[in-house]
Design an enzyme around this catalytic site. Sequence first.
Site, short mmCIF file in Angstrom:
data_model
loop_
_atom_site.label_atom_id
_atom_site.label_comp_id
_atom_site.label_asym_id
_atom_site.label_seq_id
_atom_site.Cartn_x
_atom_site.Cartn_y
_atom_site.Cartn_z
N HIS A 1 -17.78 -10.06 15.86
CA HIS A 1 -17.46 -8.65 16.05
C HIS A 1 -16.41 -8.17 15.05
CE1 HIS A 1 -19.73 -8.78 19.78
NE2 HIS A 1 -19.04 -9.85 20.16
N ASN B 1 8.18 -3.56 16.78
CA ASN B 1 7.28 -4.69 16.60
C ASN B 1 6.49 -4.57 15.30
OD1 ASN B 1 5.92 -7.13 17.87
ND2 ASN B 1 4.15 -5.82 17.51
N ASN C 1 5.03 -7.57 7.57
CA ASN C 1 5.25 -8.44 6.42
C ASN C 1 6.27 -9.51 6.81
OD1 ASN C 1 5.81 -9.65 3.95
ND2 ASN C 1 5.82 -7.74 2.80
N HIS D 1 10.29 -9.89 5.97
CA HIS D 1 11.08 -9.78 7.20
C HIS D 1 11.97 -11.00 7.41
CE1 HIS D 1 11.67 -10.63 11.54
NE2 HIS D 1 12.00 -9.36 11.57
N SER E 1 16.26 -2.14 2.77
CA SER E 1 14.80 -2.15 2.61
C SER E 1 14.29 -0.83 2.07
CB SER E 1 14.15 -2.47 3.95
OG SER E 1 12.74 -2.53 3.83
N HIS F 1 12.36 -0.32 -1.54
CA HIS F 1 11.03 0.30 -1.59
C HIS F 1 11.04 1.54 -2.49
CE1 HIS F 1 10.02 -2.22 1.89
NE2 HIS F 1 8.76 -1.89 1.68
#
Length: 535
Positions: free
Chosen positions: A123, A401, A407, A411, A442, A446
């Site tokens: 599936h 979460n 990543n 992390h 972070s 980025h």
Amino acid sequence: MAATDTSNNVRHRDTSAPQKDHPTENSLSTPGVKPAELHADELRNWRKHVEQVKAGILEEVQDQLSGLLDRAITESMESFSQHANGHVDTNGPKNATRVHKPEDGKVFIARQSLLDELFEISHIRTIFNMFIAALFLFIISTFAVDYIDQGRLVPEFDLFFYAFGKPSVVLWSWMFMFTYTLLGPYFALSVWGELYHSSAWKTLVSITAALLLGVAEAAVLLVFPIYVILHHQLPPVSRFIISVEQIRFFMKSYSFIRETVPSVIKNKPKEGFSPKLPTLSSYLYFLFAPTLIYRESYPRNPYIRWNYIGLNLMKIMGSIFYLNFILVRLCIPVFTNDNIKPFTTKTMVLAMFHATLPGMLMMLLGFYAFLHCWLNTFAELLRFADRMFYKDWWNSTSFTNYYRTWNIVVHDWLFYYGYRDFLFLSKRKFRSAAMLIVFAISALVHEYALTMLFGFFYPVMFCTFAVIGVMFQFAMNDKRKSHFWNIIMWTSLMLGQGIHVCLYCQEWYAQIRCPRTGTSFWELVTPRSWFCDYQ
């Protein structure tokens, strides 16, 4: 035969002479409803009730068993990893195996990537096949449009060749950064280790070594890549490769120093011997391993699956061409339209929602091509056994979460060297401040990578990551368990990707149509799309 006769007699006796204490079938009958229909309704209701109870019990049992199994597997693998790596407490009785502590850091265990496991289910494999079918449709539509409009059957890949231009500059600059990252920190650690235990000025030696290494890191892994990108005017993907490798080399070298220095300080060498340092081969392996946490050894697979590597390389190339078709078919025709006027309400809303689908496809392609195919390719080449580069982030019901599972490689680095070290220095008093600092770092990294990619400063990623992301971090936390919050998370991701694609594409074409006329600071940091006239 006797048993059969006895049962028949009992059955005959029960049906022929019912007890007075029990109501008869006629007494339970509802006027206008046949007894057989009433019995069937009751049976269906009872079956539904039983199914609901069954589902609830199975769900609770599954959650409990999953937690117990995860805990048991983690504890057993940690114990095995410590024993295999020789983590022995020499101060304890009979050199007993030391119990793993949280401050020991990440423990690597042999495991597959989640998608490799899921693709064994037919599936889930079908969903993957649907994406491949969509790629075929992009190819067919591109062929059809090119043939109808221009009368040619061979598609052009001008965007692809432009984005990956000047590969020779990328190669030699990467080799220079790699050579320094391999030899520079290792040589500095070796010299410092020799002087630290032989000199009476340990603090002065450590400060001097840290300053010299910091200057070298800033020169080679900060100034040099920016100079190469600006001096050679590299195209977007070439710029992005250098900037990402620049960040990766810095994180790798920092992890190597961070994990090795405490052991050099703690393990004082015997008189006449040099301090025990990690081997250069282990550090070289770490520079190519798909992890940012240094260890002298990792769990290894017994052999290399070359067919798995070849299949992953094909998937990476397919993802790159998929991205090319998305930009050519869904983005460029919209944002090159001369009638677009930036930052009008109607234009911005329409462009943002139009960019939602390509933005989400880009995000999924980037995740699959890099975090799954690329990292698994290097892991297979190096027989690196721990393939948990991500978790099931798509099932997240909270952004807390999602940030933890999207990543795992990055992390882990941010958690162990950012969040946890800050808590250690602050004696665990400022958890919220530690989280905000990690988010800010972070977001800055980025934004720096995207600034290098596009060649202009437009802090859309920083604002959505450091501002909106932090708000979602508190609003959608781990207490949210309903599937409704998973829908909210996906809706937010899609809108966020649409905003990114829309604003960055508009700024890209504004930079082309309205080039800068000066080099002042405010002109460099002010987005051109805010005042550029497209007419």
